[in-house]
Design an enzyme around this catalytic site. Structure first.
Site, PDB file in Angstrom:
ATOM      1  N   ASP A  82       0.856  -1.190   0.000  1.00 34.00           N
ATOM      2  CA  ASP A  82       0.000   0.000   0.000  1.00 34.00           C
ATOM      3  C   ASP A  82       0.894   1.243   0.000  1.00 34.00           C
ATOM      4  O   ASP A  82       1.914   1.296   0.683  1.00 34.00           O
ATOM      5  CB  ASP A  82      -0.906  -0.005   1.242  1.00 34.00           C
ATOM      6  CG  ASP A  82      -2.063   0.970   1.098  1.00 34.00           C
ATOM      7  OD1 ASP A  82      -3.216   0.515   1.017  1.00 34.00           O
ATOM      8  OD2 ASP A  82      -1.813   2.197   1.063  1.00 34.00           O
ATOM      9  N   ASN A 136     -12.991  -2.971   2.615  1.00 38.66           N
ATOM     10  CA  ASN A 136     -13.910  -1.835   2.675  1.00 38.66           C
ATOM     11  C   ASN A 136     -14.801  -1.891   1.442  1.00 38.66           C
ATOM     12  O   ASN A 136     -14.295  -2.018   0.320  1.00 38.66           O
ATOM     13  CB  ASN A 136     -13.131  -0.514   2.695  1.00 38.66           C
ATOM     14  CG  ASN A 136     -12.229  -0.406   3.905  1.00 38.66           C
ATOM     15  OD1 ASN A 136     -12.597  -0.819   5.004  1.00 38.66           O
ATOM     16  ND2 ASN A 136     -11.041   0.158   3.723  1.00 38.66           N
ATOM     17  N   GLY A 191     -16.016   2.900   3.436  1.00 33.82           N
ATOM     18  CA  GLY A 191     -14.700   3.531   3.369  1.00 33.82           C
ATOM     19  C   GLY A 191     -13.878   3.117   2.160  1.00 33.82           C
ATOM     20  O   GLY A 191     -12.665   3.316   2.135  1.00 33.82           O
ATOM     21  N   GLN A 192     -14.532   2.570   1.136  1.00 34.67           N
ATOM     22  CA  GLN A 192     -13.793   2.150  -0.059  1.00 34.67           C
ATOM     23  C   GLN A 192     -13.446   3.370  -0.908  1.00 34.67           C
ATOM     24  O   GLN A 192     -14.335   4.152  -1.257  1.00 34.67           O
ATOM     25  CB  GLN A 192     -14.641   1.157  -0.879  1.00 34.67           C
ATOM     26  CG  GLN A 192     -13.912   0.614  -2.096  1.00 34.67           C
ATOM     27  CD  GLN A 192     -14.728  -0.433  -2.864  1.00 34.67           C
ATOM     28  OE1 GLN A 192     -15.908  -0.646  -2.573  1.00 34.67           O
ATOM     29  NE2 GLN A 192     -14.109  -1.053  -3.836  1.00 34.67           N
ATOM     30  N   SER A 193     -12.155   3.535  -1.219  1.00 36.83           N
ATOM     31  CA  SER A 193     -11.752   4.687  -2.039  1.00 36.83           C
ATOM     32  C   SER A 193     -11.308   4.279  -3.439  1.00 36.83           C
ATOM     33  O   SER A 193     -11.306   5.102  -4.344  1.00 36.83           O
ATOM     34  CB  SER A 193     -10.641   5.479  -1.344  1.00 36.83           C
ATOM     35  OG  SER A 193      -9.492   4.684  -1.189  1.00 36.83           O
ATOM     36  N   HIS A 214     -10.436  -5.203  -3.363  1.00 38.85           N
ATOM     37  CA  HIS A 214      -9.124  -5.430  -2.745  1.00 38.85           C
ATOM     38  C   HIS A 214      -9.304  -5.723  -1.273  1.00 38.85           C
ATOM     39  O   HIS A 214     -10.267  -5.280  -0.642  1.00 38.85           O
ATOM     40  CB  HIS A 214      -8.203  -4.220  -2.932  1.00 38.85           C
ATOM     41  CG  HIS A 214      -8.777  -2.924  -2.423  1.00 38.85           C
ATOM     42  ND1 HIS A 214      -9.667  -2.177  -3.159  1.00 38.85           N
ATOM     43  CD2 HIS A 214      -8.601  -2.270  -1.251  1.00 38.85           C
ATOM     44  CE1 HIS A 214     -10.006  -1.099  -2.468  1.00 38.85           C
ATOM     45  NE2 HIS A 214      -9.384  -1.131  -1.293  1.00 38.85           N
ATOM     46  N   HIS A 252      -7.086  -5.497   2.352  1.00 35.99           N
ATOM     47  CA  HIS A 252      -5.890  -5.005   3.037  1.00 35.99           C
ATOM     48  C   HIS A 252      -5.356  -6.131   3.913  1.00 35.99           C
ATOM     49  O   HIS A 252      -6.120  -6.769   4.650  1.00 35.99           O
ATOM     50  CB  HIS A 252      -6.229  -3.817   3.941  1.00 35.99           C
ATOM     51  CG  HIS A 252      -6.793  -2.635   3.231  1.00 35.99           C
ATOM     52  ND1 HIS A 252      -6.052  -1.507   2.962  1.00 35.99           N
ATOM     53  CD2 HIS A 252      -8.036  -2.391   2.727  1.00 35.99           C
ATOM     54  CE1 HIS A 252      -6.809  -0.624   2.328  1.00 35.99           C
ATOM     55  NE2 HIS A 252      -8.028  -1.129   2.178  1.00 35.99           N
TER      56      HIS A 252
HETATM   57  P1  AMP Z   1      -9.694   1.540   0.277  1.00 31.20           P
HETATM   58  O1  AMP Z   1      -9.766   2.877   0.982  1.00 31.20           O
HETATM   59  O2  AMP Z   1     -10.130   0.384   1.119  1.00 31.20           O
HETATM   60  O3  AMP Z   1     -10.383   1.591  -1.063  1.00 31.20           O
HETATM   61  O4  AMP Z   1      -8.155   1.275   0.020  1.00 31.20           O
HETATM   62  C1  AMP Z   1      -7.461   1.782  -1.067  1.00 31.20           C
HETATM   63  C2  AMP Z   1      -6.006   1.716  -0.712  1.00 31.20           C
HETATM   64  O5  AMP Z   1      -5.258   1.807  -1.896  1.00 31.20           O
HETATM   65  C3  AMP Z   1      -5.512   2.848   0.203  1.00 31.20           C
HETATM   66  O6  AMP Z   1      -4.966   2.291   1.398  1.00 31.20           O
HETATM   67  C4  AMP Z   1      -4.453   3.560  -0.636  1.00 31.20           C
HETATM   68  O7  AMP Z   1      -3.354   3.985   0.139  1.00 31.20           O
HETATM   69  C5  AMP Z   1      -4.062   2.485  -1.624  1.00 31.20           C
HETATM   70  N1  AMP Z   1      -3.568   2.942  -2.908  1.00 31.20           N
HETATM   71  C6  AMP Z   1      -4.138   3.822  -3.750  1.00 31.20           C
HETATM   72  N2  AMP Z   1      -3.419   3.942  -4.875  1.00 31.20           N
HETATM   73  C7  AMP Z   1      -2.367   3.084  -4.752  1.00 31.20           C
HETATM   74  C8  AMP Z   1      -1.274   2.737  -5.578  1.00 31.20           C
HETATM   75  N3  AMP Z   1      -1.101   3.301  -6.795  1.00 31.20           N
HETATM   76  N4  AMP Z   1      -0.378   1.827  -5.125  1.00 31.20           N
HETATM   77  C9  AMP Z   1      -0.537   1.265  -3.902  1.00 31.20           C
HETATM   78  N5  AMP Z   1      -1.562   1.548  -3.085  1.00 31.20           N
HETATM   79  C10 AMP Z   1      -2.465   2.449  -3.495  1.00 31.20           C
END
Ligand code: AMP
Length: 113
Positions: free
Chosen positions: A30, A86, A92-94, A99, A101
């Protein structure tokens, strides 16, 4: 998916610190680690989130098998680790590519924020 950042990582169109891959999944670090060990485990195939995985598809169980493999590889299977998914805005999914964690190396708290 054309504009999906994790599809681009899976296709090696943009760089990531890849730790493991097989025909169905990839594990990479991450970018903003929340624990000494913070990896993301993704399916190479695009699903927006867990709700889009068709019944009978074994990708979720395969991801958990990979997570346990990573725990053994990192030597944390006895001390413990956390696997987080998430889903959706309130979850909290961004990044809208399924994926999980994988977090380890510190005491986790409960409940998560
Ligand atoms: P979520 O908030 O559960 O959707 O998690 C998305 C995760 O992706 C976050 O912890 C970010 O830090 C991580 N992330 C976003 N872009 C990248 C990237 N290019 N390489 C590695 N991690 C990333």
């Amino acid at each position: 998916m054309a504009d999906c950042i994790f599809c681009k990582i899976a296709n090696k169109e943009i760089p990531a610190q890849i730790l493991y891959e097989d025909d169905k999944t990839m594990v990479f670090k991450d970018l903003e680690p929340k624990a000494p060990i913070h990896y993301l485990i993704i399916p190479k195939q695009h699903f927006d989130n867990v709700t889009n995985v068709p019944a009978g598809n074994d990708i979720i169980s395969h991801i958990f098998t990979v997570a346990i493999k990573m725990a053994v590889k990192e030597g944390v299977s006895d001390e413990g680790f956390r696997i987080v998914n998430n889903t959706g805005a309130l979850g909290g999914q961004s990044v809208n590519h399924l994926h999980f964690h994988f977090l380890a190396g510190r005491q986790m708290k409960w409940p998560p924020g």
